[in-house]
Design a protein around this motif. Structure first.
Motif, PDB file in Angstrom:
ATOM      1  N   ALA A  28      -1.392  -3.179  14.144  1.00  0.00           N
ATOM      2  CA  ALA A  28      -1.846  -4.489  14.598  1.00  0.00           C
ATOM      3  C   ALA A  28      -0.755  -5.560  14.509  1.00  0.00           C
ATOM      4  O   ALA A  28      -0.601  -6.377  15.408  1.00  0.00           O
ATOM      5  CB  ALA A  28      -3.058  -4.928  13.783  1.00  0.00           C
ATOM      6  N   ASN A  29       0.028  -5.565  13.427  1.00  0.00           N
ATOM      7  CA  ASN A  29       0.924  -6.688  13.152  1.00  0.00           C
ATOM      8  C   ASN A  29       2.409  -6.353  13.123  1.00  0.00           C
ATOM      9  O   ASN A  29       3.205  -7.174  12.686  1.00  0.00           O
ATOM     10  CB  ASN A  29       0.573  -7.327  11.795  1.00  0.00           C
ATOM     11  CG  ASN A  29      -0.869  -7.712  11.705  1.00  0.00           C
ATOM     12  OD1 ASN A  29      -1.514  -7.953  12.711  1.00  0.00           O
ATOM     13  ND2 ASN A  29      -1.407  -7.774  10.501  1.00  0.00           N
ATOM     14  N   GLU A  30       2.785  -5.133  13.532  1.00  0.00           N
ATOM     15  CA  GLU A  30       4.200  -4.739  13.446  1.00  0.00           C
ATOM     16  C   GLU A  30       4.706  -4.855  12.000  1.00  0.00           C
ATOM     17  O   GLU A  30       5.818  -5.332  11.764  1.00  0.00           O
ATOM     18  CB  GLU A  30       5.076  -5.608  14.361  1.00  0.00           C
ATOM     19  CG  GLU A  30       4.736  -5.514  15.832  1.00  0.00           C
ATOM     20  CD  GLU A  30       5.193  -4.204  16.469  1.00  0.00           C
ATOM     21  OE1 GLU A  30       6.297  -3.755  16.166  1.00  0.00           O
ATOM     22  OE2 GLU A  30       4.416  -3.649  17.261  1.00  0.00           O
ATOM     23  N   GLN A  31       3.876  -4.480  11.035  1.00  0.00           N
ATOM     24  CA  GLN A  31       4.253  -4.577   9.626  1.00  0.00           C
ATOM     25  C   GLN A  31       4.329  -3.196   9.002  1.00  0.00           C
ATOM     26  O   GLN A  31       3.674  -2.263   9.451  1.00  0.00           O
ATOM     27  CB  GLN A  31       3.241  -5.414   8.836  1.00  0.00           C
ATOM     28  CG  GLN A  31       3.341  -6.891   9.104  1.00  0.00           C
ATOM     29  CD  GLN A  31       2.372  -7.673   8.244  1.00  0.00           C
ATOM     30  OE1 GLN A  31       1.282  -7.206   7.935  1.00  0.00           O
ATOM     31  NE2 GLN A  31       2.759  -8.865   7.863  1.00  0.00           N
ATOM     32  N   VAL A  32       5.135  -3.101   7.926  1.00  0.00           N
ATOM     33  CA  VAL A  32       5.235  -1.874   7.143  1.00  0.00           C
ATOM     34  C   VAL A  32       4.928  -2.253   5.699  1.00  0.00           C
ATOM     35  O   VAL A  32       5.373  -3.298   5.224  1.00  0.00           O
ATOM     36  CB  VAL A  32       6.652  -1.268   7.243  1.00  0.00           C
ATOM     37  CG1 VAL A  32       6.702   0.066   6.533  1.00  0.00           C
ATOM     38  CG2 VAL A  32       7.065  -1.107   8.688  1.00  0.00           C
ATOM     39  N   VAL A  33       4.162  -1.418   4.996  1.00  0.00           N
ATOM     40  CA  VAL A  33       3.761  -1.728   3.623  1.00  0.00           C
ATOM     41  C   VAL A  33       4.558  -0.865   2.645  1.00  0.00           C
ATOM     42  O   VAL A  33       4.637   0.350   2.803  1.00  0.00           O
ATOM     43  CB  VAL A  33       2.249  -1.480   3.420  1.00  0.00           C
ATOM     44  CG1 VAL A  33       1.821  -1.913   2.025  1.00  0.00           C
ATOM     45  CG2 VAL A  33       1.444  -2.204   4.479  1.00  0.00           C
ATOM     46  N   PHE A  34       5.169  -1.515   1.658  1.00  0.00           N
ATOM     47  CA  PHE A  34       5.926  -0.822   0.611  1.00  0.00           C
ATOM     48  C   PHE A  34       5.376  -1.182  -0.750  1.00  0.00           C
ATOM     49  O   PHE A  34       4.937  -2.310  -0.974  1.00  0.00           O
ATOM     50  CB  PHE A  34       7.407  -1.244   0.624  1.00  0.00           C
ATOM     51  CG  PHE A  34       8.179  -0.739   1.807  1.00  0.00           C
ATOM     52  CD1 PHE A  34       8.683   0.546   1.821  1.00  0.00           C
ATOM     53  CD2 PHE A  34       8.422  -1.556   2.896  1.00  0.00           C
ATOM     54  CE1 PHE A  34       9.406   1.022   2.910  1.00  0.00           C
ATOM     55  CE2 PHE A  34       9.145  -1.099   3.987  1.00  0.00           C
ATOM     56  CZ  PHE A  34       9.637   0.189   3.994  1.00  0.00           C
ATOM     57  N   ILE A  35       5.430  -0.228  -1.679  1.00  0.00           N
ATOM     58  CA  ILE A  35       5.205  -0.534  -3.091  1.00  0.00           C
ATOM     59  C   ILE A  35       6.577  -0.879  -3.652  1.00  0.00           C
ATOM     60  O   ILE A  35       7.546  -0.145  -3.436  1.00  0.00           O
ATOM     61  CB  ILE A  35       4.580   0.663  -3.820  1.00  0.00           C
ATOM     62  CG1 ILE A  35       3.191   0.939  -3.259  1.00  0.00           C
ATOM     63  CG2 ILE A  35       4.520   0.414  -5.319  1.00  0.00           C
ATOM     64  CD1 ILE A  35       2.532   2.190  -3.770  1.00  0.00           C
ATOM     65  N   VAL A  36       6.672  -2.012  -4.354  1.00  0.00           N
ATOM     66  CA  VAL A  36       7.969  -2.486  -4.841  1.00  0.00           C
ATOM     67  C   VAL A  36       7.927  -2.687  -6.357  1.00  0.00           C
ATOM     68  O   VAL A  36       6.865  -2.622  -6.973  1.00  0.00           O
ATOM     69  CB  VAL A  36       8.376  -3.813  -4.140  1.00  0.00           C
ATOM     70  CG1 VAL A  36       8.598  -3.594  -2.660  1.00  0.00           C
ATOM     71  CG2 VAL A  36       7.351  -4.894  -4.356  1.00  0.00           C
ATOM     72  N   LEU A  37       9.089  -2.927  -6.945  1.00  0.00           N
ATOM     73  CA  LEU A  37       9.164  -3.173  -8.385  1.00  0.00           C
ATOM     74  C   LEU A  37       8.366  -4.431  -8.743  1.00  0.00           C
ATOM     75  O   LEU A  37       8.300  -5.369  -7.948  1.00  0.00           O
ATOM     76  CB  LEU A  37      10.627  -3.379  -8.805  1.00  0.00           C
ATOM     77  CG  LEU A  37      11.541  -2.159  -8.722  1.00  0.00           C
ATOM     78  CD1 LEU A  37      12.963  -2.552  -9.143  1.00  0.00           C
ATOM     79  CD2 LEU A  37      11.049  -1.039  -9.617  1.00  0.00           C
ATOM     80  N   PRO A  38       7.785  -4.475  -9.944  1.00  0.00           N
ATOM     81  CA  PRO A  38       6.961  -5.628 -10.333  1.00  0.00           C
ATOM     82  C   PRO A  38       7.715  -6.962 -10.348  1.00  0.00           C
ATOM     83  O   PRO A  38       7.106  -8.006 -10.180  1.00  0.00           O
ATOM     84  CB  PRO A  38       6.486  -5.280 -11.745  1.00  0.00           C
ATOM     85  CG  PRO A  38       6.613  -3.802 -11.844  1.00  0.00           C
ATOM     86  CD  PRO A  38       7.743  -3.408 -10.946  1.00  0.00           C
ATOM     87  N   ASP A  39       9.036  -6.931 -10.525  1.00  0.00           N
ATOM     88  CA  ASP A  39       9.789  -8.192 -10.574  1.00  0.00           C
ATOM     89  C   ASP A  39      10.584  -8.454  -9.296  1.00  0.00           C
ATOM     90  O   ASP A  39      11.466  -9.302  -9.276  1.00  0.00           O
ATOM     91  CB  ASP A  39      10.717  -8.203 -11.788  1.00  0.00           C
ATOM     92  CG  ASP A  39      11.710  -7.048 -11.760  1.00  0.00           C
ATOM     93  OD1 ASP A  39      11.480  -6.086 -10.991  1.00  0.00           O
ATOM     94  OD2 ASP A  39      12.699  -7.098 -12.509  1.00  0.00           O
ATOM     95  N   ALA A  40      10.260  -7.732  -8.215  1.00  0.00           N
ATOM     96  CA  ALA A  40      10.985  -7.901  -6.949  1.00  0.00           C
ATOM     97  C   ALA A  40      10.600  -9.224  -6.288  1.00  0.00           C
ATOM     98  O   ALA A  40       9.453  -9.656  -6.361  1.00  0.00           O
ATOM     99  CB  ALA A  40      10.676  -6.741  -6.017  1.00  0.00           C
ATOM    100  N   THR A  41      11.579  -9.847  -5.627  1.00  0.00           N
ATOM    101  CA  THR A  41      11.330 -11.105  -4.912  1.00  0.00           C
ATOM    102  C   THR A  41      11.356 -10.842  -3.410  1.00  0.00           C
ATOM    103  O   THR A  41      11.851  -9.808  -2.956  1.00  0.00           O
ATOM    104  CB  THR A  41      12.402 -12.152  -5.259  1.00  0.00           C
ATOM    105  OG1 THR A  41      13.673 -11.653  -4.822  1.00  0.00           O
ATOM    106  CG2 THR A  41      12.439 -12.429  -6.749  1.00  0.00           C
ATOM    107  N   LYS A  42      10.853 -11.805  -2.624  1.00  0.00           N
ATOM    108  CA  LYS A  42      10.827 -11.654  -1.169  1.00  0.00           C
ATOM    109  C   LYS A  42      12.230 -11.463  -0.585  1.00  0.00           C
ATOM    110  O   LYS A  42      12.442 -10.560   0.223  1.00  0.00           O
ATOM    111  CB  LYS A  42      10.151 -12.858  -0.515  1.00  0.00           C
ATOM    112  CG  LYS A  42       8.649 -12.869  -0.670  1.00  0.00           C
ATOM    113  CD  LYS A  42       8.068 -14.061   0.071  1.00  0.00           C
ATOM    114  CE  LYS A  42       6.575 -14.144  -0.110  1.00  0.00           C
ATOM    115  NZ  LYS A  42       5.993 -15.225   0.700  1.00  0.00           N
TER     116      LYS A  42
END
Length: 103
Positions: A28-42
């Motif tokens: 729908a949105n051209e997005q991909v979902v990742f699980i990242v480190l708890p302290d990761a920033t944008k």
């Protein structure tokens, strides 16, 4: 991208989230979902995706998922918290996770 530590960027993305909901979001949105480190920033997530997959990232949304309290036999346990990044790619860009799989 040069203002981040290369080794840190290689560790920011833990795994791609491959589920029915993630696939619907991707379509729908051209997005991909990742699980990242708890302290990761944008900005770190954006730089890591661009570095590892050689694509251009438009934006990143991040969501913190609190772990559920579940029963394990007679004891109560708690699943660990997870941080997810929804990475929006530039038009025409895509990441394919199923390349080279078994036929």
């Amino acid at each position: 991208m040069s203002n981040f530590n290369q080794e840190r960027l290689m560790q920011v993305l833990v795994a791609p989230q491959i589920s029915e909901k993630a696939t619907m979001v991707a379509d729908a949105n051209e997005q991909v979902v990742f699980i990242v480190l708890p302290d990761a920033t944008k900005p770190e997530v954006k730089a890591a995706v661009e570095l590892m997959f050689k694509v251009q990232v438009k934006s990143v949304q991040i969501s913190n998922l609190k772990g559920k309290v579940k029963r394990f036999g007679r004891t109560m346990g708690r699943r660990s918290d997870v941080k997810k990044a929804f990475v929006c790619l530039m038009p025409g860009q895509e990441i394919n996770f199923v390349e080279g799989g078994a036929a």
